[in-house]
Design a protein around this motif. Structure first.
Motif, PDB file in Angstrom:
ATOM      1  N   LEU A 135       0.857  -1.185   0.000  1.00  0.00           N
ATOM      2  CA  LEU A 135       0.000   0.000   0.000  1.00  0.00           C
ATOM      3  C   LEU A 135       0.890   1.232   0.000  1.00  0.00           C
ATOM      4  CD1 LEU A 135      -2.878   1.234   0.384  1.00  0.00           C
ATOM      5  CD2 LEU A 135      -2.429   1.150   2.830  1.00  0.00           C
ATOM      6  N   ALA A 136       0.644   2.136  -0.932  1.00  0.00           N
ATOM      7  CA  ALA A 136       1.445   3.361  -1.030  1.00  0.00           C
ATOM      8  C   ALA A 136       0.563   4.506  -1.498  1.00  0.00           C
ATOM      9  CB  ALA A 136       2.606   3.162  -2.013  1.00  0.00           C
ATOM     10  N   VAL A 137       0.705   5.644  -0.816  1.00  0.00           N
ATOM     11  CA  VAL A 137      -0.023   6.850  -1.197  1.00  0.00           C
ATOM     12  C   VAL A 137       1.000   7.972  -1.348  1.00  0.00           C
ATOM     13  CG1 VAL A 137      -1.764   8.543  -0.489  1.00  0.00           C
ATOM     14  CG2 VAL A 137      -2.121   6.113   0.011  1.00  0.00           C
ATOM     15  N   ASP A 138       0.908   8.689  -2.461  1.00  0.00           N
ATOM     16  CA  ASP A 138       1.792   9.818  -2.716  1.00  0.00           C
ATOM     17  C   ASP A 138       1.744  10.776  -1.528  1.00  0.00           C
ATOM     18  OD1 ASP A 138       2.511  12.563  -3.676  1.00  0.00           O
ATOM     19  OD2 ASP A 138       2.785  11.502  -5.568  1.00  0.00           O
ATOM     20  N   GLY A 139       2.912  11.215  -1.073  1.00  0.00           N
ATOM     21  CA  GLY A 139       2.986  12.108   0.084  1.00  0.00           C
ATOM     22  C   GLY A 139       2.143  13.351  -0.071  1.00  0.00           C
ATOM     23  N   ALA A 140       2.074  13.911  -1.269  1.00  0.00           N
ATOM     24  CA  ALA A 140       1.293  15.130  -1.503  1.00  0.00           C
ATOM     25  C   ALA A 140      -0.211  14.870  -1.476  1.00  0.00           C
ATOM     26  CB  ALA A 140       1.689  15.748  -2.847  1.00  0.00           C
ATOM     27  N   ALA A 141      -0.609  13.602  -1.551  1.00  0.00           N
ATOM     28  CA  ALA A 141      -2.037  13.268  -1.578  1.00  0.00           C
ATOM     29  C   ALA A 141      -2.530  12.676  -0.260  1.00  0.00           C
ATOM     30  CB  ALA A 141      -2.306  12.283  -2.722  1.00  0.00           C
ATOM     31  N   ARG A 142      -1.664  12.587   0.720  1.00  0.00           N
ATOM     32  CA  ARG A 142      -2.072  11.998   2.001  1.00  0.00           C
ATOM     33  C   ARG A 142      -3.057  12.894   2.715  1.00  0.00           C
ATOM     34  NH1 ARG A 142       3.807   9.517   3.692  1.00  0.00           N
ATOM     35  NH2 ARG A 142       3.830   8.040   1.967  1.00  0.00           N
ATOM     36  N   GLY A 143      -3.884  12.270   3.521  1.00  0.00           N
ATOM     37  CA  GLY A 143      -4.890  13.014   4.261  1.00  0.00           C
ATOM     38  C   GLY A 143      -6.191  13.189   3.508  1.00  0.00           C
ATOM     39  N   ARG A 144      -6.297  12.622   2.321  1.00  0.00           N
ATOM     40  CA  ARG A 144      -7.507  12.743   1.503  1.00  0.00           C
ATOM     41  C   ARG A 144      -8.367  11.478   1.517  1.00  0.00           C
ATOM     42  NH1 ARG A 144      -5.258  14.969  -4.230  1.00  0.00           N
ATOM     43  NH2 ARG A 144      -3.659  16.379  -3.420  1.00  0.00           N
ATOM     44  N   GLY A 145      -7.983  10.488   2.320  1.00  0.00           N
ATOM     45  CA  GLY A 145      -8.761   9.258   2.389  1.00  0.00           C
ATOM     46  C   GLY A 145      -8.408   8.227   1.341  1.00  0.00           C
ATOM     47  N   ILE A 146      -7.308   8.417   0.644  1.00  0.00           N
ATOM     48  CA  ILE A 146      -6.928   7.483  -0.423  1.00  0.00           C
ATOM     49  C   ILE A 146      -6.542   6.127   0.157  1.00  0.00           C
ATOM     50  CG2 ILE A 146      -5.221   7.028  -2.234  1.00  0.00           C
ATOM     51  CD1 ILE A 146      -5.313  10.126  -2.730  1.00  0.00           C
ATOM     52  N   GLY A 147      -5.721   6.121   1.194  1.00  0.00           N
ATOM     53  CA  GLY A 147      -5.344   4.859   1.830  1.00  0.00           C
ATOM     54  C   GLY A 147      -6.569   4.124   2.339  1.00  0.00           C
ATOM     55  N   GLU A 148      -7.470   4.856   2.969  1.00  0.00           N
ATOM     56  CA  GLU A 148      -8.709   4.271   3.479  1.00  0.00           C
ATOM     57  C   GLU A 148      -9.533   3.667   2.339  1.00  0.00           C
ATOM     58  OE1 GLU A 148     -12.484   6.460   5.185  1.00  0.00           O
ATOM     59  OE2 GLU A 148     -10.911   6.324   6.719  1.00  0.00           O
ATOM     60  N   ALA A 149      -9.647   4.369   1.236  1.00  0.00           N
ATOM     61  CA  ALA A 149     -10.425   3.860   0.104  1.00  0.00           C
ATOM     62  C   ALA A 149      -9.791   2.610  -0.502  1.00  0.00           C
ATOM     63  CB  ALA A 149     -10.581   4.952  -0.958  1.00  0.00           C
ATOM     64  N   LEU A 150      -8.475   2.569  -0.555  1.00  0.00           N
ATOM     65  CA  LEU A 150      -7.797   1.381  -1.075  1.00  0.00           C
ATOM     66  C   LEU A 150      -8.039   0.179  -0.166  1.00  0.00           C
ATOM     67  CD1 LEU A 150      -4.496   3.087  -2.240  1.00  0.00           C
ATOM     68  CD2 LEU A 150      -6.116   1.905  -3.736  1.00  0.00           C
ATOM     69  N   VAL A 151      -7.930   0.379   1.153  1.00  0.00           N
ATOM     70  CA  VAL A 151      -8.188  -0.717   2.087  1.00  0.00           C
ATOM     71  C   VAL A 151      -9.646  -1.171   1.970  1.00  0.00           C
ATOM     72  CG1 VAL A 151      -8.300  -1.374   4.530  1.00  0.00           C
ATOM     73  CG2 VAL A 151      -6.338  -0.062   3.684  1.00  0.00           C
ATOM     74  N   GLN A 152     -10.579  -0.228   1.890  1.00  0.00           N
ATOM     75  CA  GLN A 152     -11.997  -0.586   1.765  1.00  0.00           C
ATOM     76  C   GLN A 152     -12.245  -1.406   0.498  1.00  0.00           C
ATOM     77  OE1 GLN A 152     -14.717   0.109   4.057  1.00  0.00           O
ATOM     78  NE2 GLN A 152     -15.364  -1.608   2.774  1.00  0.00           N
ATOM     79  N   THR A 153     -11.576  -1.043  -0.584  1.00  0.00           N
ATOM     80  CA  THR A 153     -11.727  -1.804  -1.827  1.00  0.00           C
ATOM     81  C   THR A 153     -11.235  -3.235  -1.644  1.00  0.00           C
ATOM     82  OG1 THR A 153     -11.544   0.210  -3.144  1.00  0.00           O
ATOM     83  CG2 THR A 153     -11.121  -1.872  -4.288  1.00  0.00           C
ATOM     84  N   CYS A 154     -10.138  -3.408  -0.925  1.00  0.00           N
ATOM     85  CA  CYS A 154      -9.633  -4.760  -0.645  1.00  0.00           C
ATOM     86  C   CYS A 154     -10.642  -5.545   0.194  1.00  0.00           C
ATOM     87  CB  CYS A 154      -8.281  -4.687   0.058  1.00  0.00           C
ATOM     88  SG  CYS A 154      -6.951  -4.057  -0.977  1.00  0.00           S
ATOM     89  N   ILE A 155     -11.226  -4.910   1.184  1.00  0.00           N
ATOM     90  CA  ILE A 155     -12.243  -5.567   2.009  1.00  0.00           C
ATOM     91  C   ILE A 155     -13.447  -5.942   1.160  1.00  0.00           C
ATOM     92  CG2 ILE A 155     -13.889  -5.202   3.899  1.00  0.00           C
ATOM     93  CD1 ILE A 155     -11.666  -3.487   5.244  1.00  0.00           C
ATOM     94  N   ASP A 156     -13.894  -5.032   0.315  1.00  0.00           N
ATOM     95  CA  ASP A 156     -15.046  -5.306  -0.552  1.00  0.00           C
ATOM     96  C   ASP A 156     -14.771  -6.486  -1.479  1.00  0.00           C
ATOM     97  OD1 ASP A 156     -16.292  -3.125   0.655  1.00  0.00           O
ATOM     98  OD2 ASP A 156     -15.942  -1.777  -1.052  1.00  0.00           O
ATOM     99  N   ARG A 157     -13.593  -6.526  -2.063  1.00  0.00           N
ATOM    100  CA  ARG A 157     -13.254  -7.632  -2.966  1.00  0.00           C
ATOM    101  C   ARG A 157     -13.185  -8.955  -2.211  1.00  0.00           C
ATOM    102  NH1 ARG A 157      -9.682  -5.794  -8.083  1.00  0.00           N
ATOM    103  NH2 ARG A 157     -10.875  -3.913  -8.536  1.00  0.00           N
ATOM    104  N   THR A 158     -12.738  -8.890  -0.970  1.00  0.00           N
ATOM    105  CA  THR A 158     -12.669 -10.102  -0.157  1.00  0.00           C
ATOM    106  C   THR A 158     -14.070 -10.615   0.155  1.00  0.00           C
ATOM    107  OG1 THR A 158     -10.565  -9.374   0.777  1.00  0.00           O
ATOM    108  CG2 THR A 158     -11.763 -11.074   1.995  1.00  0.00           C
TER     109      THR A 158
END
Length: 169
Positions: free
Chosen positions: A87-110
């Motif tokens: 899991l990697a999020v561009d430093g300039a884009a952190r704090g926008r919920g991107i990491g959270e959305a990626l994890v949620q997508t993994c949970i949804d696919r599971t």
């Protein structure tokens, strides 16, 4: 969140390598052999599911490798589990919920695969990631900790999520 396109693999690999080097996540710095694995997004896409979050202009802002059905990128998952890695999020884009959305997508696919849970591993000093995982209900599983680099002091911490316990964020 969506599957990465082939023309994005270079950007995904560079982002992942940049984040891991910049955040000090490689045990031996840029000479760490794992850096090449991080940069090899095409192989990850061929052997697992490579997900991306992009800006409206198409710039890759975040990525994760989802392993839903075993294969070479499965390190800890049992037969009824999935896992995600890198899991990697561009430093300039952190704090926008991107990491959270990626994890949620993994949970949804599971959930779509009717798996019972997800297992992940993380370095002990990745505390921001641990806080994110804990918000989703992941719990430490010390009995599944492991050392991927023979002869090193690196021990990766395991976290598990049983899907029946996963909160909807």
């Amino acid at each position: 969140m969506r599957d990465a396109h082939a023309d994005e693999y270079g950007a995904v690999g560079e982002l992942t390598g940049k984040v891991y080097v910049g955040d000090g996540l490689l045990e031996f710095g840029e000479s760490d052999g794992y850096l090449e694995t991080l940069r090899d997004a095409a192989t990850r896409a061929a052997q697992a599911e490579l997900l991306v979050a992009t800006a409206p202009n198409g710039k890759v802002l975040g990525t994760v490798t989802y392993v839903g059905d075993g294969g070479p990128y499965a390190e800890l998952a049992g037969e009824t589990e999935a896992e995600f890695r890198m899991l990697a999020v561009d430093g300039a884009a952190r704090g926008r919920g991107i990491g959270e959305a990626l994890v949620q997508t993994c949970i949804d696919r599971t959930r779509l695969r009717a798996k019972t849970g997800i297992v992940i591993c993380s370095q002990p000093h990745m505390r921001a990631a641990h806080r994110l995982y804990e918000r989703f209900g992941f719990r430490r599983a010390p009995s599944r900790d492991w050392n991927p680099v023979e002869g090193s002091d690196l021990t990766l911490q395991a976290f598990t999520l049983t899907l029946r316990d996963a909160p909807a964020l």
